[in-house]
Scaffold this motif. Structure first.
Motif, PDB file in Angstrom:
ATOM      1  N   GLY A 140      28.321 -25.511  77.843  1.00  0.00           N
ATOM      2  CA  GLY A 140      28.423 -26.914  78.236  1.00  0.00           C
ATOM      3  C   GLY A 140      27.287 -27.779  77.703  1.00  0.00           C
ATOM      4  O   GLY A 140      27.058 -28.878  78.197  1.00  0.00           O
ATOM      5  N   ILE A 141      26.577 -27.277  76.704  1.00  0.00           N
ATOM      6  CA  ILE A 141      25.473 -28.016  76.102  1.00  0.00           C
ATOM      7  C   ILE A 141      25.995 -28.695  74.844  1.00  0.00           C
ATOM      8  O   ILE A 141      26.449 -28.023  73.916  1.00  0.00           O
ATOM      9  N   ALA A 142      25.952 -30.015  74.835  1.00  0.00           N
ATOM     10  CA  ALA A 142      26.484 -30.772  73.703  1.00  0.00           C
ATOM     11  C   ALA A 142      25.556 -30.651  72.497  1.00  0.00           C
ATOM     12  O   ALA A 142      24.360 -30.929  72.596  1.00  0.00           O
ATOM     13  N   VAL A 143      26.099 -30.219  71.381  1.00  0.00           N
ATOM     14  CA  VAL A 143      25.363 -30.149  70.123  1.00  0.00           C
ATOM     15  C   VAL A 143      26.234 -30.757  69.031  1.00  0.00           C
ATOM     16  O   VAL A 143      27.457 -30.759  69.126  1.00  0.00           O
ATOM     17  N   LEU A 144      25.579 -31.272  68.022  1.00  0.00           N
ATOM     18  CA  LEU A 144      26.294 -31.884  66.910  1.00  0.00           C
ATOM     19  C   LEU A 144      25.646 -31.440  65.607  1.00  0.00           C
ATOM     20  O   LEU A 144      24.481 -31.748  65.372  1.00  0.00           O
ATOM     21  N   PRO A 145      26.366 -30.700  64.791  1.00  0.00           N
ATOM     22  CA  PRO A 145      25.773 -30.297  63.507  1.00  0.00           C
ATOM     23  C   PRO A 145      25.715 -31.478  62.548  1.00  0.00           C
ATOM     24  O   PRO A 145      26.689 -32.207  62.382  1.00  0.00           O
ATOM     25  N   LEU A 146      24.537 -31.690  61.965  1.00  0.00           N
ATOM     26  CA  LEU A 146      24.340 -32.756  60.990  1.00  0.00           C
ATOM     27  C   LEU A 146      23.596 -32.186  59.798  1.00  0.00           C
ATOM     28  O   LEU A 146      22.636 -31.437  59.969  1.00  0.00           O
ATOM     29  N   ALA A 147      24.026 -32.559  58.626  1.00  0.00           N
ATOM     30  CA  ALA A 147      23.324 -32.147  57.413  1.00  0.00           C
ATOM     31  C   ALA A 147      22.358 -33.256  57.032  1.00  0.00           C
ATOM     32  O   ALA A 147      22.733 -34.221  56.388  1.00  0.00           O
ATOM     33  N   LEU A 148      21.122 -33.126  57.480  1.00  0.00           N
ATOM     34  CA  LEU A 148      20.099 -34.116  57.152  1.00  0.00           C
ATOM     35  C   LEU A 148      19.391 -33.668  55.888  1.00  0.00           C
ATOM     36  O   LEU A 148      18.827 -32.576  55.841  1.00  0.00           O
ATOM     37  N   THR A 149      19.453 -34.491  54.871  1.00  0.00           N
ATOM     38  CA  THR A 149      18.827 -34.137  53.600  1.00  0.00           C
ATOM     39  C   THR A 149      17.320 -34.303  53.677  1.00  0.00           C
ATOM     40  O   THR A 149      16.786 -34.985  54.534  1.00  0.00           O
ATOM     41  N   ALA A 150      16.632 -33.675  52.736  1.00  0.00           N
ATOM     42  CA  ALA A 150      15.172 -33.783  52.672  1.00  0.00           C
ATOM     43  C   ALA A 150      14.748 -35.235  52.509  1.00  0.00           C
ATOM     44  O   ALA A 150      13.729 -35.653  53.048  1.00  0.00           O
ATOM     45  N   ALA A 151      15.536 -36.023  51.796  1.00  0.00           N
ATOM     46  CA  ALA A 151      15.189 -37.430  51.571  1.00  0.00           C
ATOM     47  C   ALA A 151      15.163 -38.217  52.870  1.00  0.00           C
ATOM     48  O   ALA A 151      14.426 -39.183  53.012  1.00  0.00           O
ATOM     49  N   ALA A 152      15.956 -37.815  53.849  1.00  0.00           N
ATOM     50  CA  ALA A 152      15.967 -38.516  55.124  1.00  0.00           C
ATOM     51  C   ALA A 152      14.709 -38.209  55.926  1.00  0.00           C
ATOM     52  O   ALA A 152      14.339 -38.956  56.818  1.00  0.00           O
ATOM     53  N   LYS A 153      14.062 -37.106  55.598  1.00  0.00           N
ATOM     54  CA  LYS A 153      12.888 -36.680  56.354  1.00  0.00           C
ATOM     55  C   LYS A 153      11.581 -37.149  55.726  1.00  0.00           C
ATOM     56  O   LYS A 153      10.517 -36.897  56.262  1.00  0.00           O
TER      57      LYS A 153
END
Length: 157
Positions: A140-153
């Motif tokens: 019941g723990i909401a998670v959302l997979p996101l592909a965050l690129t290195a450029a976003a970081k």
């Protein structure tokens, strides 16, 4: 300074700034040029419009440059995104990075601790295996997979 229009193998277009053509070729050969959206290093230059500094606003306007993104690239035409959508995704990715804490491989453990009230809730991001993510969802723990690129970081230079 050379400003080049670039295209990755998945059809994402972006701009790169280099000291010279040799600098671009050198960085490309060393795998240092990557798509900011998908991190692909399979990059090529595309035709770009020249930059014109017009002296007055009343000067005759030139026709718009053609879109550098072809209709299909290789066998993945569905991967081509309009420039506005790419920009919106990068903006959202950077906002996620700026407003969440990177807990790395401890993501599943931190999410569980928050869910059970052991620690204060906060925005987190990190890595979890597909099995860990499925277990979190089952609990019941909401998670959302996101592909965050290195450029976003990273901040842009």
């Amino acid at each position: 300074m050379k400003v080049l229009d670039l295209l990755c193998a998945y059809g994402h277009s972006f701009e790169g700034w280099f000291g010279s053509e040799d600098d671009f070729q050198s960085q490309l050969a060393r795998g240092l040029v990557q798509c900011p959206l998908c991190t692909s290093a399979d990059i090529r230059k595309v035709l770009s419009a020249p930059r014109l500094n017009l002296r007055s606003a009343s000067a005759e306007r030139l026709p718009a440059a053609p879109d550098p993104v072809p209709q299909a690239v290789g066998s993945v035409p569905s991967a081509i995104l309009p420039a506005e959508l790419q920009a919106a995704w990068m903006q959202l990715s950077r906002k996620i990075v700026a407003t969440t804490e990177d807990v790395g491989a401890r993501f599943a453990q931190e999410a569980r601790r928050m869910h059970h009230g052991e620690i204060e809730e906060r925005g987190i991001r990190g890595q979890a295996s597909a099995q860990e993510a499925a277990q979190l969802l089952d609990e019941g723990i909401a998670v959302l997979p996101l592909a965050l690129t290195a450029a976003a970081k990273e901040s842009l230079q």
